[in-house]
Scaffold this active site. Structure first.
Site, mmCIF file in Angstrom:
data_model
loop_
_atom_site.group_PDB
_atom_site.id
_atom_site.type_symbol
_atom_site.label_atom_id
_atom_site.label_comp_id
_atom_site.label_asym_id
_atom_site.label_seq_id
_atom_site.Cartn_x
_atom_site.Cartn_y
_atom_site.Cartn_z
ATOM 1 N N GLU A 431 0.848 -1.187 0.000
ATOM 2 C CA GLU A 431 0.000 0.000 0.000
ATOM 3 C C GLU A 431 0.886 1.241 0.000
ATOM 4 O O GLU A 431 1.747 1.378 0.873
ATOM 5 C CB GLU A 431 -0.899 -0.007 1.246
ATOM 6 C CG GLU A 431 -1.916 -1.136 1.238
ATOM 7 C CD GLU A 431 -2.300 -1.611 2.642
ATOM 8 O OE1 GLU A 431 -2.091 -0.878 3.621
ATOM 9 O OE2 GLU A 431 -2.809 -2.750 2.736
ATOM 10 N N LEU A 460 -5.842 -2.225 -1.058
ATOM 11 C CA LEU A 460 -5.717 -2.183 0.398
ATOM 12 C C LEU A 460 -6.231 -3.500 0.986
ATOM 13 O O LEU A 460 -7.389 -3.601 1.378
ATOM 14 C CB LEU A 460 -6.528 -0.987 0.922
ATOM 15 C CG LEU A 460 -6.112 -0.386 2.255
ATOM 16 C CD1 LEU A 460 -6.906 0.880 2.523
ATOM 17 C CD2 LEU A 460 -6.265 -1.344 3.408
ATOM 18 N N GLU A 462 -4.211 -6.739 3.052
ATOM 19 C CA GLU A 462 -2.948 -7.401 3.403
ATOM 20 C C GLU A 462 -2.930 -8.856 2.945
ATOM 21 O O GLU A 462 -1.877 -9.389 2.595
ATOM 22 C CB GLU A 462 -2.684 -7.297 4.910
ATOM 23 C CG GLU A 462 -2.200 -5.925 5.367
ATOM 24 C CD GLU A 462 -3.270 -4.850 5.345
ATOM 25 O OE1 GLU A 462 -4.470 -5.192 5.315
ATOM 26 O OE2 GLU A 462 -2.926 -3.661 5.352
ATOM 27 N N GLN A 484 2.114 -2.205 5.823
ATOM 28 C CA GLN A 484 2.296 -0.804 6.221
ATOM 29 C C GLN A 484 2.513 -0.626 7.727
ATOM 30 O O GLN A 484 3.282 0.217 8.151
ATOM 31 C CB GLN A 484 1.093 -0.006 5.748
ATOM 32 C CG GLN A 484 1.356 1.448 5.576
ATOM 33 C CD GLN A 484 0.252 2.106 4.747
ATOM 34 O OE1 GLN A 484 -0.876 2.224 5.192
ATOM 35 N NE2 GLN A 484 0.586 2.527 3.544
ATOM 36 N N TYR A 488 -1.429 -4.474 11.139
ATOM 37 C CA TYR A 488 -2.218 -4.961 10.004
ATOM 38 C C TYR A 488 -1.646 -6.246 9.412
ATOM 39 O O TYR A 488 -2.179 -6.766 8.436
ATOM 40 C CB TYR A 488 -2.350 -3.851 8.948
ATOM 41 C CG TYR A 488 -2.848 -2.571 9.586
ATOM 42 C CD1 TYR A 488 -3.963 -2.600 10.418
ATOM 43 C CD2 TYR A 488 -2.183 -1.368 9.419
ATOM 44 C CE1 TYR A 488 -4.400 -1.459 11.048
ATOM 45 C CE2 TYR A 488 -2.626 -0.217 10.056
ATOM 46 C CZ TYR A 488 -3.732 -0.264 10.878
ATOM 47 O OH TYR A 488 -4.172 0.851 11.513
ATOM 48 N N HIS A 533 -0.508 2.109 15.255
ATOM 49 C CA HIS A 533 0.756 2.542 14.658
ATOM 50 C C HIS A 533 1.938 2.245 15.576
ATOM 51 O O HIS A 533 3.074 2.579 15.258
ATOM 52 C CB HIS A 533 0.697 4.034 14.329
ATOM 53 C CG HIS A 533 -0.341 4.332 13.288
ATOM 54 N ND1 HIS A 533 -1.673 4.459 13.589
ATOM 55 C CD2 HIS A 533 -0.243 4.470 11.959
ATOM 56 C CE1 HIS A 533 -2.356 4.680 12.476
ATOM 57 N NE2 HIS A 533 -1.516 4.694 11.476
#
Ligand SMILES: Cc1ncc(C[n+]2csc(CCOP(=O)(O)OP(=O)(O)O)c2C)c(N)n1
Ligand SMILES: [Mg+2]
Length: 738
Positions: A431, A460, A462, A484, A488, A533
Site C-alpha cells: 500500500e 488495500l 494485506e 504498512q 495490520y 501505529h
C-alpha cells in the site's frame, strides 16, 4: 464397512442389463471413438472413456482410504466422491497450467497425471493416505494433491487460504515475461483454483476474487479460472439454494460458466469454454459446478445425524461415476458388462496397491520431519557466514561501513534499490509504496528507478499483498512486499503462517515461495497514532517454524540484514520477515541532540544470519536487546558507565533464528544478564531469550524488563505501558548490585 454408494453403482448398472439400455428411449448409437460421446458435446467417446478411468480411480481411492483407516493403516478419509466430474476440468486444461486444488480433486489429479507419462498417481495418493515418506510431494508430511511435474501446487486444508496465492500466480505469468524473468508457467497458461461452496464465503476467498477483478478491471492480465465445486453443504451447514449463482452469476469482470458436475460431457464443455475464455482474454472466470457430496464429509462424519436418509439416497442418482458409465453405455462405447468389469478391475488394482503401501515407512525422527524447515534455515545461515564458529559482529557504531549519514529509512531504501538492481526478478509492492514512496518515505524514488512494473501500489488488503507474494514466489519472482503497519499483519498472518511458511514443508522443498516481507512496527512514536501505529506484538510470527525474522535497529545493520534476507530468499527460498522500527526510521542522534550517533554508512557486505552484534565490553552486566531497546540500552549503558558500572549491549538482530551462541558467550562474559524487551511481557521476545539461557544452563543471574501486556494508547499515556529507559536503568543498577 460396505458403502451404499458402492452397491448402488453395481445395482444401477446391472439393472440396465435387465432393461437393455439405461434409457429405453435413447437409441444406442455406434460411432467411432473420436466422435462426440453425446450429440452436441465436444467430448469424444475415447476421451470420456479415459476420464471414466480417472473417475473410477478416484472413487476406489476413497473406498481404499476407508479400508486403510479401518485397519489402522490410513490417516485421512476426506474423499472426492461426488466430485469426480472435476476430471473433466483437468481435461479442459493443459498439464502445464498451474493448479491449486480443493481437497476433493481426486478426479482432476488422476486425469492430469494421465496427460503426462511417468507418474503413478494411484500409488501416490495411497502413499499420502498412509503418510509414507515415499509420497512424492510432501514426503509423508500430509495428504495433499500436489506434484511438481504436474504443476499442481499442494494446498493446506485451511479453507480458501490458497486463493490469494492463485491470484498471485495468475498475475505473475505475464509480469515475469514482461521483466524477462524465467517463469515455470507458459506464457499462455491458465491458473486454476478450486474450492467448495461453503469456502466461497470465506473472507479470504471473497478478497481474492475481488483482487482478481480489481486487477483485471485495470487491464492487468489475470488468467485465473476459479472453480467452485458446489455440493450445497459445508460439513453439516447448508449453503442456501442459489447462493453461489446469485453471488457470482452476474458480476462485471468475472465471466460466469456453469455445469452439472455429475454430467461429464456438460462439465467438459463448460470447463473447456471457461478455460478457452480465460486463455484468450487473460481475464478471470468463475466456473460453477453443481456436485454432490457422497459418503459424507469424511470417513469420520456420520451425515445421517444431520441429513434425512431420503435426501442422502436421492444423491445416489447424481453419482458422477454412475452417470459417466450410463453415458458411455448409452453411447455404445461400453457394454454393461464392460462397465461393471472396469469398475471391479479398478477396485482390484487400487486395493492391491493399497495393500502394498499399507506398511510403508513413515517419517521416523523429528529431524526427518523438520528437514525442509531446518535445511532452509541452515542454508541461509551458512550462505551469509552465520554458522557456528564465526564470531558475531562487534564493534562500534558504523564500523565497516562506507561513507556516513544514512538513517535507517535511507539505508533500507538504498538496500532495496540495490536489490532491485541486482535481482531483475525482485518486486517491491504494498500500500502506497509506489508513487508516494511509503508512509515514511522508505521506498521513495524506487518506482522511478526500477519502473512501475517492479515497484507498485497494491489494493488495500494485506491478504492480497501476501497472496501476491506467495504466487510471485512460486513463479520465478522475488517478492518484497510491505505491510504498512505491524498491527495490520495480524489480519493476514495466515498467509505467512499457513501458506508461506508451510509450502516447503508440505512439498519437501519442491515448491518454494521466497519472500522478504517488510513490516513497519514497534512503538515509541511519541504517543502518536496509538495502538495501530505502535503495535509491539510479534508473538504471532515468532513461533512459525522455518521463518527468518530480522529486526534491525541501526542503519548499517538494516541494509546489511536486508541484503542477507534477499540472499536467503533468493538462494534457499526462505520466507523472511523484516521488522522495521518506525521510531528509528529518521532518528539521527543517540545520546545528545546533534551528535548524529544513530547515523551510519552503507555496509559493504550482508549481515550474518542468526548472529548478534555486541557493543562495548563492560564486565558488570550484559544487556540483551533488539530494536528500540538497543538505542535505549546504549543510552542507559553510558549513564551506567558514568556511575561506574560496565555494561556490554548485545543487539540480537535476528529474532529467528536467535543468535544462541552469541547470547551465551556474552552472557557468560559478565555472569549477569538483563533482557531488555520492548515487546509485551507475555509472548514477547524476552521469553525466548530467557528460555534460551535456561536451556543453555547459563549459571548467572537473569532479569527481564519488557513492555506491559497492554495495547498502546494515544498520547503520553503510551509511555506508561511501554518499556522505558528509567526501568532499564534501575533494573541494571539492581542487577549490578549497586
Ligand atoms: C479456515 C477454516 N475454517 C474451518 C475449517 C474446517 N472445515 C473443513 S472443510 C469445511 C467445510 C467446507 O465446505 P465446502 O467449502 O463446501 O467444501 P466441501 O467439503 O463441501 O467440498 C470446514 C468448515 C477449515 N478447514 N478451514
Ligand atoms: Mg460444499
Amino acid at each position: 464397512m460396505a458403502e451404499p454408494i458402492d452397491d448402488n453403482f453395481t445395482a444401477s448398472i446391472s439393472s440396465i442389463s435387465a432393461m437393455g439400455t439405461i434409457s429405453a428411449m435413447a437409441p444406442v448409437t455406434h460411432r467411432g471413438p473420436s466422435d462426440p460421446v453425446r450429440e452436441g458435446s465436444a467430448l469424444t467417446a475415447s476421451d470420456a472413456l479415459a476420464l471414466f478411468d480417472a473417475q473410477l480411480g478416484s472413487r476406489h481411492l476413497d473406498l481404499a482410504a476407508r479400508w486403510l483407516r479401518a485397519q489402522g493403516k490410513g490417516y485421512y478419509t476426506i474423499g472426492s466422491s461426488g466430485h469426480e466430474g472435476n476430471a473433466a476440468v483437468a481435461a479442459a486444461l493443459r498439464p502445464t497450467d498451474p493448479a491449486l486444488l480443493h481437497y476433493r480433486s481426486g478426479g482432476f489429479f488422476l486425469a492430469r497425471a494421465a496427460q503426462i507419462a511417468g507418474s503413478d498417481p494411484l500409488r501416490d495418493v495411497l502413499l499420502g493416505l498412509v503418510a509414507a515418506t515415499d509420497e512424492p510431494i510432501s514426503g509423508g508430511r500430509h495428504k495433499v494433491f500436489g506434484r511438481h511435474d504436474l504443476s499442481i501446487i499442494p494446498q493446506t486444508s485451511t479453507i480458501a487460504s490458497h486463493l490469494p496465492r492463485a491470484v498471485g500466480v495468475a498475475f505473475s505469468i505475464a509480469r515475469a515475461r514482461k521483466l524477462d524473468v524465467d517463469c515455470p508457467w507458459p506464457e499462455d497458461a491458465v491458473t486454476v483454483c478450486s474450492f467448495g461452496d461453503a469456502s466461497v464465503n470465506h473472507s479470504t476467498a471473497v478478497g481474492a476474487i475481488n483482487t482478481a477483478m480489481h486487477s483485471a478491471y485495470q487491464g492487468v492480465p489475470m488468467p485465473l479460472l476459479f472453480v467452485c465445486e458446489d455440493n450445497g453443504i459445508g460439513i453439516s451447514t447448508r449453503t442456501p439454494r442459489g447462493w453461489v449463482a446469485s453471488g457470482y452469476g452476474h458480476r462485471d469482470g468475472l465471466q460466469y460458466f456453469h455445469a452439472d458436475g455429475s454430467d461429464l460431457a456438460d462439465t467438459f464443455d463448460a470447463a473447456s469454454g471457461a478455460a478457452q475464455w480465460v486463455r484468450t482474454h487473460r481475464r478471470p472466470a468463475f466456473l460453477h459446478l453443481r456436485t454432490v457430496r457422497l459418503m459424507g464429509h469424511a470417513g469420520s462424519d456420520y451425515e445421517q445425524a444431520y441429513r434425512p436418509a431420503d435426501e442422502i439416497a436421492a444423491d445416489y442418482a447424481r453419482d458422477p461415476v454412475l452417470r459417466t458409465a450410463q453415458l458411455l453405455i448409452d453411447r455404445g462405447a461400453l457394454t454393461v458388462a464392460e462397465a461393471l468389469d472396469r469398475y471391479e478391475a479398478k477396485r482390484d488394482e487400487v486395493i492391491k496397491l493399497a495393500g502394498e503401501v499399507a506398511d510403508a515407512a513413515q517419517l521416523a525422527s523429528a529431524a526427518e520431519v523438520m528437514a525442509p524447515l531446518t535445511d532452509t534455515v541452515a542454508e541461509a545461515v551458512q550462505m551469509t557466514g552465520g554458522g557456528a564458529g564465526n564470531a558475531g559482529d562487534s564493534g562500534n557504531l558504523g564500523d565497516g561501513a562506507e561513507g556516513s549519514g544514512l538513517t535507517v529509512a535511507l539505508a533500507i531504501n538504498r538496500a532495496l534499490g540495490d536489490a532491485l538492481a541486482s535481482h531483475p526478478e525482485a518486486l517491491v509492492f504494498g500500500e502506497d509504496v509506489g508513487r508516494k514512496g511509503g508512509v515514511y518515505g522508505v521506498t521513495r524514488g524506487l518506482q522511478s528507478k526500477a519502473g512501475p512494473a517492479r515497484v507498485f501500489d497494491t489494493l488495500l488488503d494485506e491478504q492480497a499483498i501476501l497472496g501476491l507474494a506467495l504466487g510471485a514466489g512460486v513463479s520465478g519472482l522475488l517478492p518484497i512486499p510491505e505491510i504498512q503497519y505491524l498491527a495490520y499483519l495480524h489480519n493476514a498472518a495466515d498467509q505467512i503462517r499457513g501458506e508461506g511458511a508451510t509450502l516447503q514443508f508440505f512439498s519437501d522443498r519442491q515448491y518454494r515461495n521466497p519472500m522478504v516481507v517488510r513490516v513497519a512496527g514497534y512503538g515509541y512514536q511519541k504517543g502518536f497514532g496509538g495502538h495501530f501505529h505502535n503495535d509491539n506484538s510479534i508473538a504471532a510470527i515468532r513461533d512459525i517454524p522455518g521463518l527468518l525474522i530480522a529486526s534491525p535497529a541501526r542503519p548499517d545493520d538494516a541494509a546489511a540484514m536486508m541484503r542477507a534476507c534477499i540472499a536467503a530468499a533468493h538462494s534457499s527460498g526462505a520466507v523472511c520477515v523484516f521488522l522495521e522500527p518506525i521510531a528509528l526510521y529518521h532518528t539521527r542522534d543517540l545520546h545528545d541532540d546533534g551528535d548524529d550517533g544513530w547515523l551510519a554508512g552503507y555496509p559493504a557486505a550482508a549481515a550474518a544470519i542468526g548472529r548478534a552484534r555486541t557493543y562495548g565490553d563492560g564486565g558488570d552486566l550484559t544487556i540483551l536487546t533488539f530494536g528500540n531497546g538497543l538505542r535505549m540500552s546504549l543510552r542507559v549503558a553510558r549513564r551506567l558507565e558514568h556511575a561506574g558500572i560496565g555494561a556490554r549491549v548485545v543487539d540480537l538482530r535476528w529474532l529467528a533464528p536467535l543468535p544462541v551462541d552469541d547470547i551465551l558467550r556474552e552472557s557468560v562474559a559478565t555472569g549477569r544478564v538483563l533482557v531488555v524487551d520492548e515487546t509485551r511481557s507475555t509472548g514477547g521476545v524476552g521469553e525466548a531469550v530467557v528460555a534460551c539461557l535456561v536451556a543453555q544452563r547459563f549459571p548467572g543471574s537473569v532479569v527481564r524488563v519488557a513492555s506491559h501486556d497492554s495495547f498502546i494508547p494515544l498520547g503520553d499515556a503510551a509511555l506508561r505501558v511501554l518499556l522505558s529507559e528509567e526501568t532499564i536503568e534501575s533494573a541494571a543498577v539492581d542487577l549490578a548490585g549497586r
